[in-house]
Design a protein around this motif. Sequence first.
Motif, PDB file in Angstrom:
ATOM      1  N   VAL A   1      54.919 -13.908  85.028  1.00  0.00           N
ATOM      2  CA  VAL A   1      56.302 -13.849  84.550  1.00  0.00           C
ATOM      3  C   VAL A   1      56.354 -12.915  83.355  1.00  0.00           C
ATOM      4  N   LEU A   2      57.098 -11.811  83.516  1.00  0.00           N
ATOM      5  CA  LEU A   2      57.190 -10.800  82.468  1.00  0.00           C
ATOM      6  C   LEU A   2      58.505 -10.874  81.695  1.00  0.00           C
ATOM      7  N   GLY A   3      59.422 -11.670  82.168  1.00  0.00           N
ATOM      8  CA  GLY A   3      60.718 -11.833  81.518  1.00  0.00           C
ATOM      9  C   GLY A   3      61.475 -12.938  82.219  1.00  0.00           C
ATOM     10  N   SER A   4      62.701 -13.151  81.800  1.00  0.00           N
ATOM     11  CA  SER A   4      63.464 -14.260  82.373  1.00  0.00           C
ATOM     12  C   SER A   4      63.677 -14.106  83.882  1.00  0.00           C
ATOM     13  N   LYS A   5      63.776 -12.868  84.355  1.00  0.00           N
ATOM     14  CA  LYS A   5      63.982 -12.647  85.792  1.00  0.00           C
ATOM     15  C   LYS A   5      62.987 -11.656  86.378  1.00  0.00           C
ATOM     16  N   VAL A   6      61.914 -11.382  85.655  1.00  0.00           N
ATOM     17  CA  VAL A   6      60.924 -10.398  86.098  1.00  0.00           C
ATOM     18  C   VAL A   6      59.628 -11.112  86.458  1.00  0.00           C
ATOM     19  N   VAL A   7      59.306 -11.093  87.758  1.00  0.00           N
ATOM     20  CA  VAL A   7      58.104 -11.757  88.264  1.00  0.00           C
ATOM     21  C   VAL A   7      57.285 -10.746  89.054  1.00  0.00           C
ATOM     22  N   ARG A   8      55.977 -10.779  88.876  1.00  0.00           N
ATOM     23  CA  ARG A   8      55.068  -9.907  89.609  1.00  0.00           C
ATOM     24  C   ARG A   8      53.897 -10.738  90.109  1.00  0.00           C
ATOM     25  N   TYR A   9      53.171 -10.158  91.077  1.00  0.00           N
ATOM     26  CA  TYR A   9      51.974 -10.794  91.633  1.00  0.00           C
ATOM     27  C   TYR A   9      50.844  -9.773  91.624  1.00  0.00           C
ATOM     28  N   LYS A  10      49.643 -10.201  91.232  1.00  0.00           N
ATOM     29  CA  LYS A  10      48.488  -9.310  91.273  1.00  0.00           C
ATOM     30  C   LYS A  10      48.147  -9.025  92.729  1.00  0.00           C
ATOM     31  N   LEU A  11      47.911  -7.761  93.032  1.00  0.00           N
ATOM     32  CA  LEU A  11      47.545  -7.374  94.387  1.00  0.00           C
ATOM     33  C   LEU A  11      46.271  -8.088  94.818  1.00  0.00           C
ATOM     34  N   SER A  12      45.313  -8.245  93.914  1.00  0.00           N
ATOM     35  CA  SER A  12      44.054  -8.925  94.278  1.00  0.00           C
ATOM     36  C   SER A  12      44.308 -10.382  94.662  1.00  0.00           C
ATOM     37  N   ASP A  13      45.263 -11.049  93.988  1.00  0.00           N
ATOM     38  CA  ASP A  13      45.602 -12.431  94.350  1.00  0.00           C
ATOM     39  C   ASP A  13      46.257 -12.484  95.731  1.00  0.00           C
ATOM     40  N   VAL A  14      47.109 -11.508  96.005  1.00  0.00           N
ATOM     41  CA  VAL A  14      47.796 -11.445  97.302  1.00  0.00           C
ATOM     42  C   VAL A  14      46.779 -11.249  98.425  1.00  0.00           C
ATOM     43  N   VAL A  15      45.860 -10.309  98.229  1.00  0.00           N
ATOM     44  CA  VAL A  15      44.837 -10.028  99.244  1.00  0.00           C
ATOM     45  C   VAL A  15      43.951 -11.253  99.452  1.00  0.00           C
ATOM     46  N   ARG A  16      43.569 -11.930  98.372  1.00  0.00           N
ATOM     47  CA  ARG A  16      42.736 -13.129  98.487  1.00  0.00           C
ATOM     48  C   ARG A  16      43.477 -14.220  99.275  1.00  0.00           C
TER      49      ARG A  16
END
Length: 75
Positions: free
Chosen positions: A46-61
Amino acid sequence: METVCDPMTNQAEERLLTRQELSLRWSCGLSTLKRFEKRGVLKPIVLGSKVVRYKLSDVVRTEQEGEEDRSDSAA
């Protein structure tokens, strides 16, 4: 794993996916991603109130773990 190098610090930074990018990659809706977050399948950054990201390595795993689960149940 795809990384990007920050020229100011000379450190590698991992690629982050938006919710939109991940929903397209997995062919699912945003509500499904939010449900996966609540279940602990996905770990959001969570980078802000409405900004969410996912690590590519977590997605691949997560994708690899899903493939293993499917192959285990087929055996």
